[in-house]
Scaffold this motif. Structure first.
Motif, PDB file in Angstrom:
ATOM      1  N   LEU A 120      33.126  44.191  35.971  1.00  0.00           N
ATOM      2  CA  LEU A 120      33.896  42.842  35.862  1.00  0.00           C
ATOM      3  C   LEU A 120      33.030  41.525  35.973  1.00  0.00           C
ATOM      4  CD1 LEU A 120      37.213  44.150  37.619  1.00  0.00           C
ATOM      5  CD2 LEU A 120      37.137  43.666  35.402  1.00  0.00           C
ATOM      6  N   ASN A 121      32.141  41.722  37.007  1.00  0.00           N
ATOM      7  CA  ASN A 121      31.179  40.774  37.253  1.00  0.00           C
ATOM      8  C   ASN A 121      30.441  40.246  36.042  1.00  0.00           C
ATOM      9  OD1 ASN A 121      31.388  39.310  40.055  1.00  0.00           O
ATOM     10  ND2 ASN A 121      31.061  41.139  40.859  1.00  0.00           N
ATOM     11  N   SER A 122      30.175  41.281  35.269  1.00  0.00           N
ATOM     12  CA  SER A 122      29.328  41.017  34.183  1.00  0.00           C
ATOM     13  C   SER A 122      30.041  40.401  32.909  1.00  0.00           C
ATOM     14  CB  SER A 122      28.459  42.412  33.407  1.00  0.00           C
ATOM     15  OG  SER A 122      29.575  43.129  32.782  1.00  0.00           O
ATOM     16  N   MET A 123      31.336  40.441  33.182  1.00  0.00           N
ATOM     17  CA  MET A 123      32.272  39.630  32.187  1.00  0.00           C
ATOM     18  C   MET A 123      32.946  38.288  32.563  1.00  0.00           C
ATOM     19  SD  MET A 123      32.022  41.866  29.680  1.00  0.00           S
ATOM     20  CE  MET A 123      33.460  41.353  28.522  1.00  0.00           C
ATOM     21  N   ARG A 124      32.343  37.872  33.750  1.00  0.00           N
ATOM     22  CA  ARG A 124      33.009  36.429  34.224  1.00  0.00           C
ATOM     23  C   ARG A 124      32.628  35.524  33.414  1.00  0.00           C
ATOM     24  NH1 ARG A 124      30.831  35.929  40.125  1.00  0.00           N
ATOM     25  NH2 ARG A 124      31.878  33.844  39.896  1.00  0.00           N
ATOM     26  N   PHE A 125      31.450  35.400  32.987  1.00  0.00           N
ATOM     27  CA  PHE A 125      31.057  34.204  32.202  1.00  0.00           C
ATOM     28  C   PHE A 125      31.591  33.117  32.896  1.00  0.00           C
ATOM     29  CE2 PHE A 125      32.043  37.667  28.933  1.00  0.00           C
ATOM     30  CZ  PHE A 125      30.893  37.814  28.680  1.00  0.00           C
ATOM     31  N   MET A 126      32.170  31.785  32.223  1.00  0.00           N
ATOM     32  CA  MET A 126      32.508  30.666  32.999  1.00  0.00           C
ATOM     33  C   MET A 126      34.025  30.545  33.652  1.00  0.00           C
ATOM     34  SD  MET A 126      29.826  29.020  32.700  1.00  0.00           S
ATOM     35  CE  MET A 126      30.091  27.431  33.163  1.00  0.00           C
ATOM     36  N   LEU A 127      34.564  31.905  33.472  1.00  0.00           N
ATOM     37  CA  LEU A 127      35.944  31.543  33.926  1.00  0.00           C
ATOM     38  C   LEU A 127      36.049  31.815  35.425  1.00  0.00           C
ATOM     39  CD1 LEU A 127      37.154  34.363  31.657  1.00  0.00           C
ATOM     40  CD2 LEU A 127      37.750  32.164  31.710  1.00  0.00           C
ATOM     41  N   ARG A 128      37.152  31.298  35.925  1.00  0.00           N
ATOM     42  CA  ARG A 128      37.375  30.890  37.340  1.00  0.00           C
ATOM     43  C   ARG A 128      37.953  32.149  38.121  1.00  0.00           C
ATOM     44  NH1 ARG A 128      41.349  25.924  36.913  1.00  0.00           N
ATOM     45  NH2 ARG A 128      42.149  27.486  35.339  1.00  0.00           N
ATOM     46  N   VAL A 129      36.889  33.121  38.258  1.00  0.00           N
ATOM     47  CA  VAL A 129      37.525  34.296  38.675  1.00  0.00           C
ATOM     48  C   VAL A 129      36.291  34.648  39.795  1.00  0.00           C
ATOM     49  CG1 VAL A 129      38.855  35.165  36.882  1.00  0.00           C
ATOM     50  CG2 VAL A 129      36.361  35.766  36.932  1.00  0.00           C
ATOM     51  N   GLU A 130      36.795  35.587  40.979  1.00  0.00           N
ATOM     52  CA  GLU A 130      35.598  36.006  41.787  1.00  0.00           C
ATOM     53  C   GLU A 130      36.139  37.530  42.057  1.00  0.00           C
ATOM     54  OE1 GLU A 130      35.793  33.817  45.274  1.00  0.00           O
ATOM     55  OE2 GLU A 130      35.267  31.812  44.454  1.00  0.00           O
ATOM     56  N   VAL A 131      34.938  38.168  41.789  1.00  0.00           N
ATOM     57  CA  VAL A 131      35.444  39.835  41.828  1.00  0.00           C
ATOM     58  C   VAL A 131      34.627  40.120  43.256  1.00  0.00           C
ATOM     59  CG1 VAL A 131      34.926  41.889  40.757  1.00  0.00           C
ATOM     60  CG2 VAL A 131      35.564  39.958  39.397  1.00  0.00           C
ATOM     61  N   ALA A 132      35.162  41.273  44.050  1.00  0.00           N
ATOM     62  CA  ALA A 132      34.623  41.752  45.024  1.00  0.00           C
ATOM     63  C   ALA A 132      35.074  43.203  45.249  1.00  0.00           C
ATOM     64  CB  ALA A 132      34.919  41.192  46.349  1.00  0.00           C
ATOM     65  N   ASP A 133      34.044  44.171  45.706  1.00  0.00           N
ATOM     66  CA  ASP A 133      34.380  45.444  45.930  1.00  0.00           C
ATOM     67  C   ASP A 133      34.790  45.645  47.491  1.00  0.00           C
ATOM     68  OD1 ASP A 133      34.619  48.243  46.734  1.00  0.00           O
ATOM     69  OD2 ASP A 133      32.558  48.888  45.631  1.00  0.00           O
ATOM     70  N   VAL A 134      35.801  45.550  47.896  1.00  0.00           N
ATOM     71  CA  VAL A 134      36.358  45.611  49.299  1.00  0.00           C
ATOM     72  C   VAL A 134      36.696  46.795  49.756  1.00  0.00           C
ATOM     73  CG1 VAL A 134      36.845  43.048  49.190  1.00  0.00           C
ATOM     74  CG2 VAL A 134      38.720  44.912  48.690  1.00  0.00           C
ATOM     75  N   SER A 135      36.235  47.867  49.319  1.00  0.00           N
ATOM     76  CA  SER A 135      36.596  49.359  49.494  1.00  0.00           C
ATOM     77  C   SER A 135      36.339  49.628  50.908  1.00  0.00           C
ATOM     78  CB  SER A 135      35.932  50.408  48.585  1.00  0.00           C
ATOM     79  OG  SER A 135      36.263  50.155  47.540  1.00  0.00           O
TER      80      SER A 135
END
Length: 376
Positions: A120-135
């Motif tokens: 998912l982080n590799s697919m962020r590009f310029m979008l307003r998203v923040e991905v985190a693994d919080v397992s």
């Protein structure tokens, strides 16, 4: 990630292994625990789950463009299921999703979390998203009803409600039984997110509410009886959604383009899935269960036998006895009794089939309306 739930310190806890490692397989009485879980008087520790969050104002439209599901309209507290597929339409990730208004929570198998977050982080590009693994920060408690007692636990997260077996908007059923009699209706399912450092506090809240704990063996038995596929069990590197009846809950057939969509549409409209999921009612006289991966055979025309599939999950159900899920070739005769051959010499199980995915599933273009049905 190496994980050991604090609930493993509870009296009688016996640790689970493999995909469920880190939680209790049971607490000393698997059959009683399973019955209590089915009746809604127990919860099960599923804190081996991976948890990935996606925050930011573009999160839901972004996940819609990447996945098989239409989630851009999810409202806070609403749940869904989505798949991330390969170009060939094979299942790479199967995620439970619930949104809380600020972030989307993706609950996955433990082995999926790190890879999912990285992709998912590799697919962020310029979008307003923040991905985190919080397992590491979150535990998961499952039950057949919503557990109001857990809402009092400080910092409690959202609750994911399994859409199975209801046919989601844009979905389609490959089962030969109407939705209203699907066995999955006997297993409503909720997964509650609680802070990992408050799992013991959550268990105490359940105790105070008169609820006990069940092990992961109980959850697995109910899942198998509900015909519910699980990533890493019913899937392999060739699995496509059609084979497992996942068009029912995890695929929106009329949404916009996404990776793997061409295969999904082609198989659904013009072809047939090469394999199909079945439930097996096993002969219980052996008092054992076949191992996952055990081969499944059908009698051949020449008087011998041919392998037609493999066992993907097996459990001892508190009412039905030994049951299993298996993925078999589409051409397997649904009327015949199959044979499962275990690992030990002479270990065999006669197995009658319950059809989950119909042998003629797919090829819906120009076909007459029948038991296979969709949702607009």
């Amino acid at each position: 990630m190496s994980f050991a739930s604090p609930l493993l310190r509870r009296p009688g806890a016996v640790a689970a292994s493999r995909a469920d490692a880190g939680v209790a397989a049971h607490y000393g009485d698997p059959s009683r625990e399973q019955r209590a879980l089915a009746e809604g008087s127990a919860a099960v520790d599923l804190s081996f789950r991976g948890v990935v969050t996606v925050a930011g104002p573009d999160r839901l439209t972004w996940l819609t463009t990447l996945s098989s599901q239409q989630v851009s309209g999810l409202v806070p507290g609403q749940s869904a299921e989505l798949l991330l597929l390969s170009i060939q339409g094979r299942i790479e990730y199967d995620a439970r999703i619930v949104d809380d208004g600020e972030r989307a929570w993706l609950l996955v198998e433990a082995a999926e979390a790190e890879g999912l977050a990285a992709w998912l982080n590799s697919m962020r590009f310029m979008l307003r998203v923040e991905v985190a693994d919080v397992s590491d920060d979150w535990g998961v408690l499952g039950a057949t009803r919503r557990l109001e007692a857990l809402s009092a636990v400080p910092g409690a997260g959202p609750v994911w409600e399994d859409p199975w077996p209801r046919i989601a908007p844009g979905g389609y059923s490959y089962a030969p039984v109407p939705e209203e009699v699907h066995p999955g209706l006997d297993r409503p399912w909720f997964e509650h997110l609680v802070p990992a450092d408050r799992l013991e506090e959550a268990a105490a809240a359940l105790d105070a509410d008169g609820l006990g704990l069940a092990g992961s063996m109980a959850a697995e038995a109910l899942r198998i009886a509900a015909w519910r596929p699980r990533m890493g069990f019913e899937t392999d590197d060739k699995a496509i959604p059609h084979e497992l009846d996942l068009l029912r809950t995890a695929v929106h057939l009329s949404k916009g383009c996404y990776k793997g969509q061409e295969t999904v549409a082609r198989v659904h409209n013009l072809g047939h899935p090469p394999r199909r999921l079945v439930m097996l009612q096993l002969d219980g006289s052996a008092h054992t269960l076949p191992a996952v991966g055990s081969p499944v055979f059908q009698a051949a025309d020449d008087g011998g036998e041919k392998q037609v599939g493999r066992v993907t999950s097996a459990a001892l159900h508190y009412e039905m006895g030994p049951i299993a899920l298996a993925v078999v070739k589409r051409s397997t005769d649904p009327r015949v009794t199959l044979v499962v051959r275990g690992e030990a010499e002479g270990e065999e199980y006669a197995a009658s089939q319950e059809i989950i995915v119909a042998p003629d599933a797919g090829q819906v273009v120009h076909r007459p309306a029948g038991l296979l049905r969709g949702h607009p």
